[in-house]
Enzyme design. Structure first.
Site, PDB file in Angstrom:
ATOM      1  N   VAL A 242       0.838  -1.202   0.000  1.00 45.78           N
ATOM      2  CA  VAL A 242       0.000   0.000   0.000  1.00 45.78           C
ATOM      3  C   VAL A 242       0.871   1.251   0.000  1.00 45.78           C
ATOM      4  CG1 VAL A 242      -1.615   1.348   1.403  1.00 45.78           C
ATOM      5  CG2 VAL A 242      -1.994  -1.093   1.067  1.00 45.78           C
ATOM      6  N   GLU A 260       4.452   4.901   7.213  1.00 40.04           N
ATOM      7  CA  GLU A 260       4.713   3.985   8.320  1.00 40.04           C
ATOM      8  C   GLU A 260       4.196   2.619   7.890  1.00 40.04           C
ATOM      9  OE1 GLU A 260       6.520   4.744  10.683  1.00 40.04           O
ATOM     10  OE2 GLU A 260       6.415   6.919  10.877  1.00 40.04           O
ATOM     11  N   CYS A 294       2.744  -3.344  13.937  1.00 38.32           N
ATOM     12  CA  CYS A 294       3.858  -3.184  12.998  1.00 38.32           C
ATOM     13  C   CYS A 294       5.189  -3.391  13.710  1.00 38.32           C
ATOM     14  CB  CYS A 294       3.810  -1.824  12.321  1.00 38.32           C
ATOM     15  SG  CYS A 294       3.729  -0.433  13.454  1.00 38.32           S
TER      16      CYS A 294
END
Length: 518
Positions: A242, A260, A294
């Site tokens: 993405v 991020e 993440c």
């Protein structure tokens, strides 16, 4: 559940767009809780025309907001933090209900919002520029920072409210308005937070469109946001795939991005490590949020001398983890966010075995009345090699790969030299977000933190990879995107820099001594 939704204003028809007023006449979006697979609400998404009106009003709000003195902007953000304190229990419970985090993590995410509001309030009096000495006599040179415009915020499901606040609170004190496109899996928390911001702005007498919201499909509303020249900065949290698309589209119009993206985070465990500390940190890093951060720990690079003992400790720790409904106080690991995420984990385990890896513990899908909805799994420990293709990728699930380095019979001095082998494995992945080493040896820890060590944006010693403090800039390198949010000087990304020179003489000396004209 009904009490939580009522207190947060989420009863009846829920509209997914906000520009000072609530709008939404697009297709309905059903919201499913991973706790038990039931529907908890429906949001009407915005149309493309409604998106255009929302952005126009967010831009108009920016034109007003940038004229407000920064400390006054900070006061509004402080009031937002106070309101979040009042509703922390309800909003944290909604995070648990919609995303599936355990209660403590849902509350902790709201606390992150409160903390960043406090940080941003103080920051509003510290938007410092610099002065420089001019090479021309009787000239003054300095730089200053100005508000940028509408900041687009694309957030992911795993931190459905905190990531917005990291961006929106900082952007607000910088004089920007923000336009939030949340993940389609977690729209209710976005509506609830935007309602809270609306109440604060209206009470403070400022335009609430400085905190605007668009809930809509990525293929329509999302693409319009990326292409929109009225949005000079897009901060996007999500997968590397993405992020690559966001960077390409926004960069093509010379917009800015804060990316991020994925992490493939590793912990190096050396022979001198405190294994009690290491085991606890690995357990939380790999199992916390069901491996859906993440910064979750994905890889362990353990010295051969202590690897077997570490794996035994981890197996015992994993066996003790209560898995189940995250709304129950004793639960430490809740569900994966969707059935698709469960399937992704199962496919990853199949690929691991095909490449030669071995499951050492867990990995199976859980069933039974205590695991309703089919979203629950047992966390997995697996023996692997760093070069496996599946290890090079980030699977957003609780799979922990055990890698080794060094020789089991190495001397202490030789083990220090073998750290280079561990670092080579550590850095040999496309991502570069968070990293850690567990060691009591100063030579090892300093090497890990040096330019020859970890190539990640975050590098820790004797604490895990998961989580970050508000005061430090958060972000990573390589395919993690290079963006920085939250603390330190990350605020500069939300402003435009301007260099100024003032001639206070009666002459016009040119730079570099050039003579031009009489």
């Amino acid at each position: 559940m009904s009490d939580i939704l009522r207190k947060l204003g989420l009863e009846g028809e829920i509209l997914g767009g906000f520009d000072g007023q609530w709008v939404g006449s697009g297709p309905p979006l059903d919201v499913i809780t991973p706790c038990d697979g039931t529907k908890i609400g429906t949001v009407r998404q915005v149309t493309e025309d409604e998106y255009d009106r929302i952005v126009a009003r967010a831009h108009a709000a920016f034109l007003e907001w940038r004229r407000v003195p920064a400390p006054r902007r900070g006061e509004v953000v402080r009031l937002l933090g106070m309101k979040l304190r009042e509703l922390k229990a309800e909003l944290g419970a909604l995070v648990t209900l919609e995303m599936g985090k355990i209660l403590a993590e849902g509350q902790g995410e709201v606390q992150e919002m409160i903390d960043i509001c406090d940080f941003a309030c103080g920051l509003s009096r510290q938007l410092y520029g610099l002065t420089m000495h001019s090479e021309r006599p009787r000239h003054r040179m300095y730089e200053q920072w100005h508000p940028l415009g509408v900041v687009g915020i694309i957030s992911a499901f795993n931190f459905p409210v905190a990531v917005w606040s990291w961006n929106a609170a900082i952007a607000a004190v910088c004089g920007d308005s923000s336009l939030w496109k949340p993940a389609s899996k977690t729209p209710l928390t976005a509506v609830a937070v935007t309602r809270i911001a609306q109440q604060v702005c209206e009470s403070a007498g400022v335009n609430p469109a400085i905190f605007s919201l668009v809930i809509g499909r990525g293929s329509t509303v999302g693409e319009k946001l990326l292409h929109d020249r009225r949005v000079p900065l897009v901060s996007a949290t999500g997968s590397c795939q993405v992020g690559a698309h966001v960077a390409e589209v926004v960069g093509r119009r010379f917009g800015r991005t804060i990316l991020e993206l994925g992490g493939n985070n590793a912990i190096i465990v050396t022979p001198s490590a405190n294994l009690d500390l290491a085991t606890r940190a690995i357990l939380f890093g790999a199992v916390g949020t069901a491996g859906q951060r993440c910064t979750s720990t994905r890889r362990i690079i353990a010295h051969a001398a202590i690897c077997d003992e570490l794996v035994q400790r981890l197996r015992r720790a994993y066996e003790s983890v209560p898995i189940g409904d995250p709304r129950l106080p004793g639960t430490l690991m809740g569900p994966l966010v969707t059935l698709g995420a469960v399937e992704d984990m199962q496919r990853a385990i199949v690929r691991l075995k095909e490449e030669g890896g071995q499951v050492l513990y867990g990995g199976e899908k859980l069933s039974g009345p205590q695991y309703p909805g089919g979203h629950y799994v047992r966390p997995c420990i697996a023996a692997a090699k760093n070069e496996y293709r599946i290890v090079q990728e980030e699977t957003f699930a609780p799979i922990l790969y055990i890698l080794t380095y060094g020789r089991a019979d190495s001397s202490p001095a030789a083990a220090v030299d073998e750290l280079d082998e561990a670092l080579a494995q550590h850095n040999d992945v496309p991502q570069g977000l968070s990293s850690a080493i567990f060691s009591q040896n100063l030579l090892e820890t300093e090497r890990f933190l040096s330019a020859m060590g970890s190539d990640c944006g975050i590098a820790n010693v004797n604490i895990g990879t998961s989580g970050a403090e508000i005061g430090g800039a958060f972000g990573g390198e390589k395919e993690t995107g290079g963006g920085r949010e939250s603390g330190s000087d990350a605020w500069k990304a939300y402003m435009r820099r301007q260099t100024n020179t003032i001639n206070w003489s009666t002459e016009l000396p040119l730079a570099q001594g050039i003579k031009f004209g009489d």
